[in-house]
Design a protein around this motif. Structure first.
Motif, PDB file in Angstrom:
ATOM      1  N   ILE A  71       2.921  -7.058   5.763  1.00  0.00           N
ATOM      2  CA  ILE A  71       1.686  -5.776   6.504  1.00  0.00           C
ATOM      3  C   ILE A  71       0.376  -6.323   6.775  1.00  0.00           C
ATOM      4  CG2 ILE A  71      -0.145  -5.060   4.145  1.00  0.00           C
ATOM      5  CD1 ILE A  71       1.830  -4.766   1.998  1.00  0.00           C
ATOM      6  N   VAL A  72       0.485  -6.232   7.713  1.00  0.00           N
ATOM      7  CA  VAL A  72      -0.630  -5.819   9.149  1.00  0.00           C
ATOM      8  C   VAL A  72      -1.630  -5.722   8.157  1.00  0.00           C
ATOM      9  CG1 VAL A  72      -1.554  -6.872  11.112  1.00  0.00           C
ATOM     10  CG2 VAL A  72       0.928  -6.602  10.528  1.00  0.00           C
ATOM     11  N   SER A  73      -3.204  -6.650   7.627  1.00  0.00           N
ATOM     12  CA  SER A  73      -3.986  -5.993   7.272  1.00  0.00           C
ATOM     13  C   SER A  73      -5.374  -6.028   8.051  1.00  0.00           C
ATOM     14  CB  SER A  73      -4.433  -6.553   5.495  1.00  0.00           C
ATOM     15  OG  SER A  73      -4.772  -7.598   5.744  1.00  0.00           O
TER      16      SER A  73
ATOM     17  N   PHE B 286      -1.735  -0.628   2.687  1.00  0.00           N
ATOM     18  CA  PHE B 286      -0.010  -1.037   2.103  1.00  0.00           C
ATOM     19  C   PHE B 286      -0.635  -2.047   1.388  1.00  0.00           C
ATOM     20  CE2 PHE B 286       1.443   1.285   5.900  1.00  0.00           C
ATOM     21  CZ  PHE B 286       1.790   2.731   5.844  1.00  0.00           C
ATOM     22  N   ALA B 287      -0.705  -2.821   0.911  1.00  0.00           N
ATOM     23  CA  ALA B 287      -1.221  -3.522   0.589  1.00  0.00           C
ATOM     24  C   ALA B 287      -1.797  -3.290  -1.480  1.00  0.00           C
ATOM     25  CB  ALA B 287      -2.018  -4.514   1.285  1.00  0.00           C
ATOM     26  N   ARG B 288      -2.005  -2.298  -1.395  1.00  0.00           N
ATOM     27  CA  ARG B 288      -2.559  -1.602  -2.996  1.00  0.00           C
ATOM     28  C   ARG B 288      -1.538  -1.913  -3.301  1.00  0.00           C
ATOM     29  NH1 ARG B 288      -7.325   2.618  -0.797  1.00  0.00           N
ATOM     30  NH2 ARG B 288      -8.558   1.079   0.435  1.00  0.00           N
ATOM     31  N   ALA B 289      -1.680  -1.478  -4.608  1.00  0.00           N
ATOM     32  CA  ALA B 289      -0.443  -2.065  -5.499  1.00  0.00           C
ATOM     33  C   ALA B 289      -0.114  -0.218  -5.744  1.00  0.00           C
ATOM     34  CB  ALA B 289      -0.664  -1.746  -7.289  1.00  0.00           C
ATOM     35  N   ASP B 290      -0.576   0.574  -5.787  1.00  0.00           N
ATOM     36  CA  ASP B 290      -0.722   1.723  -6.292  1.00  0.00           C
ATOM     37  C   ASP B 290      -0.022   2.866  -4.851  1.00  0.00           C
ATOM     38  OD1 ASP B 290      -2.707   2.134  -4.315  1.00  0.00           O
ATOM     39  OD2 ASP B 290      -3.481   3.938  -4.326  1.00  0.00           O
ATOM     40  N   LYS B 291       0.107   1.634  -3.664  1.00  0.00           N
ATOM     41  CA  LYS B 291       0.893   2.065  -2.776  1.00  0.00           C
ATOM     42  C   LYS B 291       2.424   1.550  -2.095  1.00  0.00           C
ATOM     43  CE  LYS B 291      -2.657   4.221  -0.633  1.00  0.00           C
ATOM     44  NZ  LYS B 291      -3.495   4.183  -1.844  1.00  0.00           N
ATOM     45  N   ARG B 292       1.994   0.146  -2.617  1.00  0.00           N
ATOM     46  CA  ARG B 292       3.190  -0.925  -2.071  1.00  0.00           C
ATOM     47  C   ARG B 292       4.519  -0.550  -3.215  1.00  0.00           C
ATOM     48  NH1 ARG B 292       0.285  -4.997  -3.356  1.00  0.00           N
ATOM     49  NH2 ARG B 292       1.826  -5.512  -5.355  1.00  0.00           N
TER      50      ARG B 292
END
Length: 762
Positions: A494-496, A684-690
């Motif tokens: 995941i590139v943020s 993408f790094a958020r838990a609800d997405k990941r």
């Protein structure tokens, strides 16, 4: 290899089996034993198809009284061919192991366009044109006319099948589309109607989703398939969208104009018949008094489409008097058409329920609900009575009749939205009426109710608990399997942020940010410098891709990319995209290397595999949320919230993440393959997405691979590619699977030795 799956002997046509394949077969058998439905997620490239076929063929063979048929539904013709090839190998293995062939028949069914061998028909290529020409040669009234008038042309292949093919069942074996066409050429039988007839007694049938989910086609093709069947929907992550599309109708001014031409043509034909053969119209009138089910005559060839789903009690009723005679029905349809035409004269958006629509049509033109329910079947009967040679010309009127039937049949689960313009051309007045299905369960409910077991499977079904809600069913088995690997051949990251620490995201308010666009370009450029062969990039929409590429061109990024790899872009034109794909593969194969820029939810993201050198890296630029300002989407979200208690954000995130997983999963098509998956968006790094990514991707997404900068991503990619570039050798190992009673069932001993060929670094 012989396996014992909880007491069932299964022949598996390979020298080794993966643990996840074994686990998959165990869960599948439990669903069949329970005579219930199942939801199974298994990574692509791990042998899902052969696992399904091996277990179900064994079950059909050992329990013929409990299960009689496998109906395998795929999305595309290439997937259909792949399934049939695996089935062919499996049946050959049965013959090798047992010394005698398994008395099974497996075949595929597709459209007339893909199966026609008549030299006067198949060159037309267009599906509707082929269907119409076929109808004009095979309809019962055409053949009846030809028996007394030799100048009337019929299809020799259909005549041959009708005379000899119905009484001769297909020999045991597997028949692909080409096999059916070859058999048809040899025996002078029509392959399409041969397949239609053969699916009634074949043990295994492979065809498209639409043959079961589209009520107009399912009623024609699949209505006589036995209840003791197992239905498999493969690659079914988008099955809810397929259900909704099959039950939705869209009407614009062009369709209205065509309908008016159809009505005028019907009037002229009726007047002509009244002059010459009025008795034919009188016979139809008498039949309709007895009910629509008694009007069923020569349905097999007389009409390509049948009515949408109607309750049985309606089909048994007498047709209302005001549409019973041909003239009255045509006048009725003209009134209905004029009403719809006036509704399209809008200056602003209108949003209403079917009940409101029915109330308004009754108040303004005195059309009652009951005759509307019979419109689709009444039109079908009339077209057959009038002996229309080419029913394709009447497709617009058939669509309007289907709309009349649907809007009067379903009060809940649908909405009507009338817009003064199309979203694609907001400055041009082009009114359109959307009669949109909001409830995917309406189309698939008859399948769940009718068949003993329905298995929904794919590599990207996470989160599993969403599908029972939106499809409104209760699975007896829900399981997600991971991928066992001898080496870490998946590298998700995941590139943020960019190297300048500016956050990377495709959020609407950051889409025009030049720093974000530049960082996306830098990411692609730096990855192109280290990744060999092919790279595939996915954007959230065509418009976003166009704006990004334009900005990159102005910033000089495109010129720098072309020094490293060739660039190809997916467009909305199918021919252009096919050409781009062909040249992309050529560039990857000859060592030049290439980058393919594509769009999530497009053609490339769903049905195209980028195995080995064709996809060493996939970059997902942003989260592919659907267009949230769509009125149709808003209506569906509201319905899901009210009926199934699914929050809007939960569904939107689920939908976006399943498409993101589909995109990045294109690069891994087997255990000998390897690839890099880059999620380029900080969200993408958020838990609800990941957590909504499939388990087989999540388990490789470690904390150290999240919130990376571009430079960190490049360094990790270099290390991963160096590791994958090391020489490997195939070494035979033995894996001992112990047998707890609640998981693995083996009858010969307390453990089962399964030989696995796995790749280990030297």
């Amino acid at each position: 290899m012989r396996l014992n799956i909880e007491g069932l002997e299964v022949l598996f046509p390979y020298d080794y089996i993966y643990p996840e394949q074994y686990s998959y077969m165990v869960e599948l058998k439990r669903a069949l034993d329970a005579r219930g439905h199942g939801l199974l997620e298994m990574p692509s490239g791990t042998g899902k198809t052969i696992s399904l076929l091996s277990l179900i063929v064994a079950y059909l063979n050992h329990h013929p009284a409990e299960l009689t048929k496998l109906v395998y539904c795929t999305r595309t013709v290439p997937e259909m061919l792949k399934v049939l090839e695996e089935l062919r190998n499996l049946l050959k293995y049965y013959e090798q192991e047992t010394g005698q062939p398994l008395k099974f028949t497996g075949l595929s069914l597709s459209s007339r366009k893909n199966l026609c061998i008549n030299p006067d028909v198949y060159p037309l290529r267009d599906g509707k044109a082929v269907d119409g020409k076929c109808q004009s040669l095979t309809a019962s009234y055409v053949r009846a006319r030809a028996s007394s008038d030799p100048s009337v042309k019929t299809c020799d292949f259909y005549d041959g099948f009708d005379q000899h093919g119905r009484d001769q069942p297909l020999p045991n074996g597997v028949y692909s589309l080409d096999d059916l066409k070859e058999l048809g050429q040899r025996k002078k039988w029509c392959p399409y109607f041969l397949a239609r007839h053969a699916i009634l007694y074949a043990n295994i049938v492979v065809y498209s989703y639409h043959y079961l989910l589209d009520p107009k086609i399912a009623d024609l093709v699949s209505k006589e398939i036995q209840r003791k069947s197992v239905v498999v929907f493969d690659e079914a992550h988008n099955i809810d969208n397929v259900c909704i599309e099959s039950m939705s109708v869209y009407i614009n001014k062009r369709i209205i104009d065509k309908c008016q031409e159809n009505i005028q043509a019907l009037r002229t034909t009726i007047d002509g018949i009244k002059q010459t053969d009025e008795a034919r119209l009188r016979q139809e009138y008498d039949r309709l008094v007895e009910g629509l089910r008694d009007a069923h005559v020569a349905r097999e060839t007389d009409l390509r489409l049948s009515n949408p789903i109607l309750p049985d009690d309606i089909l048994q009723e007498a047709v209302p008097g005001n549409i019973r005679s041909a003239e009255h029905f045509v006048a009725f349809m003209k009134r209905f058409l004029e009403y719809v035409k006036t509704r399209l004269r809008v200056q602003h958006v209108v949003h209403e329920s079917p009940a409101s629509f029915l109330k308004d049509i009754f108040e303004k033109v005195y059309i009652d609900r009951k005759p509307l329910r019979f419109c689709a079947e009444r039109l079908r009967s009339l077209l057959r009575t009038l002996e229309i040679a080419d029913i394709t010309d009447f497709s617009p009127l058939s669509l309007m009749a289907s709309f009349a039937t649907l809007v009067s049949t379903y009060v809940k689960g649908f909405t009507i939205i009338i817009e003064p313009f199309d979203d694609k051309t907001p400055n041009v007045i082009n009114p359109i009426m959307h009669f949109t299905c909001l409830d995917a369960s309406l189309a698939i409910k008859p399948v769940f109710d009718r068949f003993q077991s329905v298995i929904i499977t794919s590599g990207t079904l996470s989160p599993l608990d969403m599908y029972p809600k939106i499809l409104n069913f209760h699975p007896v088995i829900m399981a997600s399997f991971t991928m066992t690997l001898a080496r870490p051949c998946i590298c998700p990251m995941i590139v943020s942020k960019g190297n300048d620490q500016v956050a990377i995201t495709s959020k609407f308010d950051a889409r025009d940010d030049l720093a974000v666009i530049r960082n996306y370009g830098t990411l692609l450029l730096d990855m192109a410098s280290v990744v060999p062969d092919g790279m595939v990039c996915f954007f959230t929409s065509y418009m976003y891709m166009e704006s990004i590429v334009t900005a990159w061109y102005e910033q000089g990024i495109i010129d720098n990319l072309l020094r490293k790899k060739l660039l190809f872009i997916e467009t909305q034109d199918a021919a252009e995209t096919s050409m781009a794909l062909h040249n992309y593969r050529k560039a990857c194969s000859n060592g030049r290397g290439a980058i393919l820029m594509s769009v999530a939810r497009g053609k490339v993201s769903e049905g195209i595999d980028f195995d080995h050198q064709y996809g060493r890296c996939v970059i997902m630029f942003g989260i592919p949320y659907v267009y949230t300002q769509s009125r149709i989407l808003k209506a569906r979200l509201e319905y899901l919230r009210d009926q199934f208690q699914i929050k809007e954000n939960d569904f939107l995130t689920f939908d976006a993440m399943r498409h993101a997983a589909q995109c990045v999963g294109r690069c891994i098509r087997g255990k000998t393959d390897y690839g890099i998956m880059v999620f380029a968006d900080k969200r993408f790094a958020r838990a609800d997405k990941r957590n909504k990514l499939p388990k087989w991707i999540r388990e490789h997404l470690k904390e150290s691979l999240m919130n990376l900068s571009i430079e960190e991503t490049v360094q990790i990619s270099k290390k991963f590619l160096r590791q994958m570039a090391q020489p490997f050798t195939l070494v035979r190992h033995a894996l001992y699977l112990f047998c707890p009673s609640d998981y693995l069932s083996v009858c010969l001993s307390t453990c089962l030795t399964i030989c696995l060929y796995v790749c280990l670094p030297v």
